[in-house]
Design a protein around this motif. Structure first.
Motif, mmCIF file in Angstrom:
data_model
loop_
_atom_site.group_PDB
_atom_site.id
_atom_site.type_symbol
_atom_site.label_atom_id
_atom_site.label_comp_id
_atom_site.label_asym_id
_atom_site.label_seq_id
_atom_site.Cartn_x
_atom_site.Cartn_y
_atom_site.Cartn_z
ATOM 1 N N ILE A 1 0.985 -1.099 -0.102
ATOM 2 C CA ILE A 1 0.101 0.104 0.038
ATOM 3 C C ILE A 1 0.940 1.390 0.065
ATOM 4 O O ILE A 1 1.616 1.250 0.796
ATOM 5 C CB ILE A 1 -0.789 -0.092 1.205
ATOM 6 C CG1 ILE A 1 -1.798 -1.120 1.173
ATOM 7 C CG2 ILE A 1 -1.625 1.267 1.037
ATOM 8 C CD1 ILE A 1 -2.711 -1.328 2.320
ATOM 9 N N ASN A 2 0.824 1.958 -0.932
ATOM 10 C CA ASN A 2 1.660 3.171 -1.153
ATOM 11 C C ASN A 2 0.623 4.516 -0.965
ATOM 12 O O ASN A 2 -0.341 4.699 -1.175
ATOM 13 C CB ASN A 2 2.022 3.458 -2.596
ATOM 14 C CG ASN A 2 3.062 2.199 -2.915
ATOM 15 O OD1 ASN A 2 3.392 1.437 -2.134
ATOM 16 N ND2 ASN A 2 3.566 2.339 -4.117
ATOM 17 N N ASN A 3 1.183 5.606 -0.506
ATOM 18 C CA ASN A 3 0.714 6.815 -0.266
ATOM 19 C C ASN A 3 0.666 7.555 -1.549
ATOM 20 O O ASN A 3 1.233 7.108 -2.673
ATOM 21 C CB ASN A 3 1.343 7.618 0.963
ATOM 22 C CG ASN A 3 2.582 8.163 0.570
ATOM 23 O OD1 ASN A 3 3.225 8.099 -0.676
ATOM 24 N ND2 ASN A 3 3.465 8.447 1.581
ATOM 25 N N LYS A 4 -0.047 8.590 -1.582
ATOM 26 C CA LYS A 4 -0.294 9.398 -2.787
ATOM 27 C C LYS A 4 1.228 9.666 -3.287
ATOM 28 O O LYS A 4 1.185 9.866 -4.745
ATOM 29 C CB LYS A 4 -1.090 10.688 -2.369
ATOM 30 C CG LYS A 4 -1.719 11.615 -3.390
ATOM 31 C CD LYS A 4 -2.209 12.892 -3.030
ATOM 32 C CE LYS A 4 -3.260 12.610 -2.166
ATOM 33 N NZ LYS A 4 -4.044 13.763 -1.699
ATOM 34 N N SER A 5 2.007 9.821 -2.654
ATOM 35 C CA SER A 5 3.416 10.317 -3.361
ATOM 36 C C SER A 5 4.112 9.148 -3.670
ATOM 37 O O SER A 5 5.397 9.184 -4.281
ATOM 38 C CB SER A 5 4.264 11.125 -2.174
ATOM 39 O OG SER A 5 3.618 11.980 -1.801
ATOM 40 N N SER B 1 4.470 2.640 -8.276
ATOM 41 C CA SER B 1 3.867 3.955 -8.434
ATOM 42 C C SER B 1 4.606 4.494 -9.768
ATOM 43 O O SER B 1 3.821 5.058 -10.440
ATOM 44 C CB SER B 1 4.079 4.798 -7.206
ATOM 45 O OG SER B 1 3.007 4.146 -6.056
ATOM 46 N N SER B 2 5.698 4.535 -9.762
ATOM 47 C CA SER B 2 6.350 5.072 -11.098
ATOM 48 C C SER B 2 5.950 4.525 -12.024
ATOM 49 O O SER B 2 5.776 5.256 -13.368
ATOM 50 C CB SER B 2 7.901 5.286 -10.863
ATOM 51 O OG SER B 2 8.477 5.882 -9.764
ATOM 52 N N ILE B 3 6.098 3.123 -12.317
ATOM 53 C CA ILE B 3 5.734 2.317 -13.604
ATOM 54 C C ILE B 3 4.248 2.978 -14.064
ATOM 55 O O ILE B 3 3.787 2.949 -15.025
ATOM 56 C CB ILE B 3 5.957 0.985 -13.372
ATOM 57 C CG1 ILE B 3 7.309 0.726 -13.300
ATOM 58 C CG2 ILE B 3 5.190 0.193 -14.328
ATOM 59 C CD1 ILE B 3 7.594 -0.953 -12.887
ATOM 60 N N ALA B 4 3.402 2.732 -12.895
ATOM 61 C CA ALA B 4 2.078 3.012 -13.236
ATOM 62 C C ALA B 4 1.778 4.514 -13.957
ATOM 63 O O ALA B 4 0.891 4.662 -14.810
ATOM 64 C CB ALA B 4 1.146 2.990 -11.827
ATOM 65 N N LEU B 5 2.577 5.371 -13.336
ATOM 66 C CA LEU B 5 2.465 6.790 -13.809
ATOM 67 C C LEU B 5 3.042 6.773 -15.315
ATOM 68 O O LEU B 5 2.463 7.310 -16.302
ATOM 69 C CB LEU B 5 3.166 7.784 -12.941
ATOM 70 C CG LEU B 5 2.332 8.114 -11.663
ATOM 71 C CD1 LEU B 5 3.402 8.852 -10.608
ATOM 72 C CD2 LEU B 5 1.122 8.861 -11.973
ATOM 73 N N LEU C 1 -4.606 6.518 -2.147
ATOM 74 C CA LEU C 1 -3.531 5.540 -1.824
ATOM 75 C C LEU C 1 -3.538 4.321 -3.018
ATOM 76 O O LEU C 1 -4.656 4.422 -3.883
ATOM 77 C CB LEU C 1 -4.031 4.660 -0.569
ATOM 78 C CG LEU C 1 -4.213 5.383 0.622
ATOM 79 C CD1 LEU C 1 -4.973 4.642 1.412
ATOM 80 C CD2 LEU C 1 -2.610 5.590 1.115
ATOM 81 N N LYS C 2 -2.721 3.770 -3.318
ATOM 82 C CA LYS C 2 -2.449 2.762 -4.449
ATOM 83 C C LYS C 2 -2.332 1.353 -3.575
ATOM 84 O O LYS C 2 -0.980 1.220 -2.868
ATOM 85 C CB LYS C 2 -1.265 3.110 -5.042
ATOM 86 C CG LYS C 2 -0.990 1.962 -6.493
ATOM 87 C CD LYS C 2 -0.298 2.088 -7.255
ATOM 88 C CE LYS C 2 -0.292 3.487 -8.440
ATOM 89 N NZ LYS C 2 -1.548 3.218 -9.154
#
Length: 108
Positions: free
Chosen positions: A11-15, A44-48, A81-82
């Protein structure tokens, strides 16, 4: 959920920073704390990046990824959150499991 076993939850935060991680299977990668933080940030970076590369404007965020050794399912919650589940190949119903987990989480 049907098919294989769950391997891990991130679970990742917004950042894109890791706020929770849990392995569910002995076969899940055994990573040091710093490596867990790096993996979470990369997810998160890959998703963006994938969203930016999409030929369709305003495409949805990454929801799943299949590889030879695992399947990954993402769920972006309204608060930013992700939630990411890793499972064995062939595992079905991961998105539903993530959504059910989030609805339990938001009730607290």
């Amino acid at each position: 959920m049907s098919g294989g076993r769950l391997l891990a939850l991130y679970i990742n935060n917004k950042s894109g920073g890791l706020i929770y991680q849990r392995n569910f299977a002995a076969s899940a990668a055994k990573l040091r704390d710093n490596d867990q933080l790096t993996v979470a940030s990369m997810l998160s970076s890959i998703a963006l990046i994938l969203q930016e590369l999409s030929p369709v404007s305003r495409s949805r965020p990454m929801s799943s990824l299949e590889a030879n050794g695992f399947v990954l399912s993402c769920f972006d919650v309204p608060t930013g959150l992700k939630m990411v589940l890793l499972a064995e190949p062939g595992t079905q119903g991961l998105e539903l499991l993530l959504k059910a987990g989030y609805s339990l989480f938001k009730k607290k």
